[in-house]
Design an enzyme around this catalytic site. Sequence first.
Site, PDB file in Angstrom:
ATOM      1  N   ARG A 103      29.787  52.274  63.134  1.00 41.99           N
ATOM      2  CA  ARG A 103      29.465  51.256  62.138  1.00 41.99           C
ATOM      3  C   ARG A 103      29.934  51.643  60.741  1.00 41.99           C
ATOM      4  NH1 ARG A 103      30.345  46.726  61.723  1.00 41.99           N
ATOM      5  NH2 ARG A 103      29.642  46.628  63.892  1.00 41.99           N
ATOM      6  N   LYS A 138      33.461  45.665  38.522  1.00 42.93           N
ATOM      7  CA  LYS A 138      32.637  44.734  39.306  1.00 42.93           C
ATOM      8  C   LYS A 138      32.713  45.134  40.780  1.00 42.93           C
ATOM      9  CE  LYS A 138      33.205  40.987  35.981  1.00 42.93           C
ATOM     10  NZ  LYS A 138      33.753  39.646  35.702  1.00 42.93           N
ATOM     11  N   LYS A 170      33.800  45.719  24.653  1.00 37.94           N
ATOM     12  CA  LYS A 170      33.748  44.328  25.065  1.00 37.94           C
ATOM     13  C   LYS A 170      32.997  43.500  24.033  1.00 37.94           C
ATOM     14  CE  LYS A 170      33.389  43.489  29.485  1.00 37.94           C
ATOM     15  NZ  LYS A 170      34.772  43.067  29.798  1.00 37.94           N
ATOM     16  N   GLU A 203      38.313  44.303  23.601  1.00 37.41           N
ATOM     17  CA  GLU A 203      38.329  42.915  24.065  1.00 37.41           C
ATOM     18  C   GLU A 203      38.331  41.969  22.870  1.00 37.41           C
ATOM     19  OE1 GLU A 203      35.903  41.256  27.552  1.00 37.41           O
ATOM     20  OE2 GLU A 203      34.786  40.589  25.793  1.00 37.41           O
ATOM     21  N   ASP A 225      40.628  37.958  26.363  1.00 38.18           N
ATOM     22  CA  ASP A 225      39.630  37.470  27.308  1.00 38.18           C
ATOM     23  C   ASP A 225      39.505  35.953  27.296  1.00 38.18           C
ATOM     24  OD1 ASP A 225      37.545  38.079  29.243  1.00 38.18           O
ATOM     25  OD2 ASP A 225      36.148  37.348  27.726  1.00 38.18           O
TER      26      ASP A 225
END
Length: 286
Positions: A103, A138, A170, A203, A225
């Site tokens: 598994r 993420k 950011k 960003e 962004d």
Amino acid sequence: MQNPSYLTPEALTAFIRTALAEDIGDGDHSSLAAIPADARNRAHLLVKDAGVLAGVELAHLIFREVDADLKVEQHLSDGALVKHGDVAFIVEGRSQSILTAERLVLNCMQRMSAIATKTAYLTSLLAGTKAKLLDTRKTTPNFRICEKWAVLIGGGVNHRYGLFDGIILKDNHVDYAGGIRAAIEATHAYLARTGRQLSIVVETRTLSEVQQVLEVGGIDRVMLDNMTPALLREAVALIAGRFPTEASGGITEQTIADVAQTGVDFISVGALTHSVKSLDLSLKAF
């Protein structure tokens, strides 16, 4: 492909042991109950989808950790284009060991192959441009090492691995710091104070913020962004090669080619690791 710094034997062993402990607990009682301890058998890794195979090298390590006497006969390597019916490898040895490892091998390989497949597909949409495909943070907690590895296998480029090996200022960092200039200057002071050498990505959400970054300087990349292709072109022209550029935010397979055509150097896509459907693989006795 040269392994990145995060793919150390120690990190991989720690991941595998933690994952096995989660699954096995005080014993694989299904196998212990039903299968004689001295029984030996074999199984093959059967591909049931089309895509890019990933996780073969990891499977070797998992089998070895479960039982060093398991033997793997490899037929396909990481990065191979596969189709329904292909056999990636054959594993042979103690039946209980094969079942105990099954598994974890499948969980890792199915998700890694899905990520590699998605990465390879999106990378193909960048053909004819200079843009390179980046992943993001993420990722699935405690599975990042495999997901980042799968992006590389699929032909993508890793962004920073975590919060520790690169600085990305950011929108929230900028807002909390009091603006672009304040955030960059505070970062420079922090790096000088702590003696660290880390890349700095900032960003930006508007052309005004891009202009502020250019005025302050001292950074390594400008992130653009949630900008439209038209706005991206303006931003790339404004930056004029002074810093590498990265487009980010909501980029999909329908829009990525248009974004690449704007002249950006990098395109980051969180969906590479957070929104993929596992490739169908099976470890079958035969």
